[in-house]
Motif scaffolding. Structure first.
Motif, PDB file in Angstrom:
ATOM      1  N   THR A  23       0.826  -1.207   0.000  1.00 42.92           N
ATOM      2  CA  THR A  23       0.000   0.000   0.000  1.00 42.92           C
ATOM      3  C   THR A  23       0.863   1.260   0.000  1.00 42.92           C
ATOM      4  O   THR A  23       0.625   2.184  -0.783  1.00 42.92           O
ATOM      5  CB  THR A  23      -0.954  -0.007   1.211  1.00 42.92           C
TER       6      THR A  23
ATOM      7  N   GLY B 102       2.325   2.137  -3.244  1.00 46.65           N
ATOM      8  CA  GLY B 102       1.375   2.405  -4.318  1.00 46.65           C
ATOM      9  C   GLY B 102       1.047   1.183  -5.157  1.00 46.65           C
ATOM     10  O   GLY B 102       0.553   1.308  -6.280  1.00 46.65           O
ATOM     11  N   ALA B 103       1.298   0.015  -4.625  1.00 46.27           N
ATOM     12  CA  ALA B 103       0.988  -1.229  -5.325  1.00 46.27           C
ATOM     13  C   ALA B 103      -0.251  -1.867  -4.690  1.00 46.27           C
ATOM     14  O   ALA B 103      -0.605  -1.554  -3.561  1.00 46.27           O
ATOM     15  CB  ALA B 103       2.175  -2.189  -5.254  1.00 46.27           C
TER      16      ALA B 103
ATOM     17  N   ASP C  82      -0.538  -5.028  -9.137  1.00 45.79           N
ATOM     18  CA  ASP C  82      -0.644  -3.815  -9.944  1.00 45.79           C
ATOM     19  C   ASP C  82       0.306  -2.806  -9.302  1.00 45.79           C
ATOM     20  O   ASP C  82       0.085  -2.393  -8.160  1.00 45.79           O
ATOM     21  CB  ASP C  82      -2.081  -3.305  -9.917  1.00 45.79           C
ATOM     22  N   THR C  83       1.379  -2.457 -10.027  1.00 48.99           N
ATOM     23  CA  THR C  83       2.369  -1.536  -9.480  1.00 48.99           C
ATOM     24  C   THR C  83       2.504  -0.319 -10.392  1.00 48.99           C
ATOM     25  O   THR C  83       2.018  -0.321 -11.522  1.00 48.99           O
ATOM     26  CB  THR C  83       3.754  -2.204  -9.353  1.00 48.99           C
ATOM     27  N   GLN C  84       3.186   0.692  -9.904  1.00 44.60           N
ATOM     28  CA  GLN C  84       3.430   1.888 -10.716  1.00 44.60           C
ATOM     29  C   GLN C  84       4.276   1.555 -11.935  1.00 44.60           C
ATOM     30  O   GLN C  84       4.213   2.240 -12.948  1.00 44.60           O
ATOM     31  CB  GLN C  84       4.087   2.975  -9.866  1.00 44.60           C
ATOM     32  N   ALA C  85       5.064   0.502 -11.848  1.00 39.69           N
ATOM     33  CA  ALA C  85       5.899   0.080 -12.976  1.00 39.69           C
ATOM     34  C   ALA C  85       5.162  -0.871 -13.917  1.00 39.69           C
ATOM     35  O   ALA C  85       5.716  -1.315 -14.911  1.00 39.69           O
ATOM     36  CB  ALA C  85       7.169  -0.590 -12.457  1.00 39.69           C
TER      37      ALA C  85
ATOM     38  N   ASP D  16       2.071  -4.265 -14.304  1.00 35.86           N
ATOM     39  CA  ASP D  16       1.638  -5.507 -13.672  1.00 35.86           C
ATOM     40  C   ASP D  16       2.806  -6.478 -13.563  1.00 35.86           C
ATOM     41  O   ASP D  16       3.603  -6.618 -14.500  1.00 35.86           O
ATOM     42  CB  ASP D  16       0.521  -6.154 -14.486  1.00 35.86           C
TER      43      ASP D  16
END
Length: 149
Positions: free
Chosen positions: A69, A72-73, A95-98, A100
């Protein structure tokens, strides 16, 4: 591969000829169950997340969930995707900022995170014939709280 959505039905103690072991039950929409035998610490973690109370300090799965969390994932889903000689394998889908990503994990760890992140748990359809059974075909089950008090 087709996936079957499952509900985490709870953590129990399975009684069988070799003794007692913690088991997490995944329940399918057609009322069948997939028993996955797990370790004691994972059983406590899943049971705590499902039933409370929350421990005063974060358990390992709480820490991992909080870390996701904060970074941001989010856990999109957990898939129990194979079994080999009675040992189940799973994958986390994040689900990440970079973008999936997927990470290999033990089903018990994936389920412990899914409960905390309110993410769905799926089982590969090909596992269903050998893994999913009606309630009456499960081993004798006792409430996990009988063990942990």
């Amino acid at each position: 591969m087709e996936q079957v959505s499952c509900e985490v039905a709870g953590v129990y103690l399975a009684i069988h000829d070799l003794g007692v072991a913690p088991v997490v039950l995944l329940k399918t929409q057609d009322e069948r169950y997939i028993p996955i035998f797990i370790g004691l610490f994972e059983a406590v973690s899943i049971h705590s997340a499902l039933n409370g109370p929350q421990p005063p300090r974060p358990l390992t799965h709480d820490l991992f969930s909080d870390t996701l969390t904060e970074l941001g994932a989010a856990l999109k889903e957990v898939r129990v995707d194979s079994v080999d000689d009675g040992v189940y394998y799973a994958t986390l889908f994040l689900d990440t900022q970079a973008g999936d990503i997927s990470i290999d994990c033990r089903p018990s760890d994936g389920i412990a995170l899914a409960v905390r992140q309110k993410a769905p748990v799926f089982v590969d359809y090909e596992l269903m014939p050998d893994s999913a059974v009606p309630r009456e075909r499960l081993p004798e089950l006792r409430e996990f709280t009988e063990y942990i008090g």
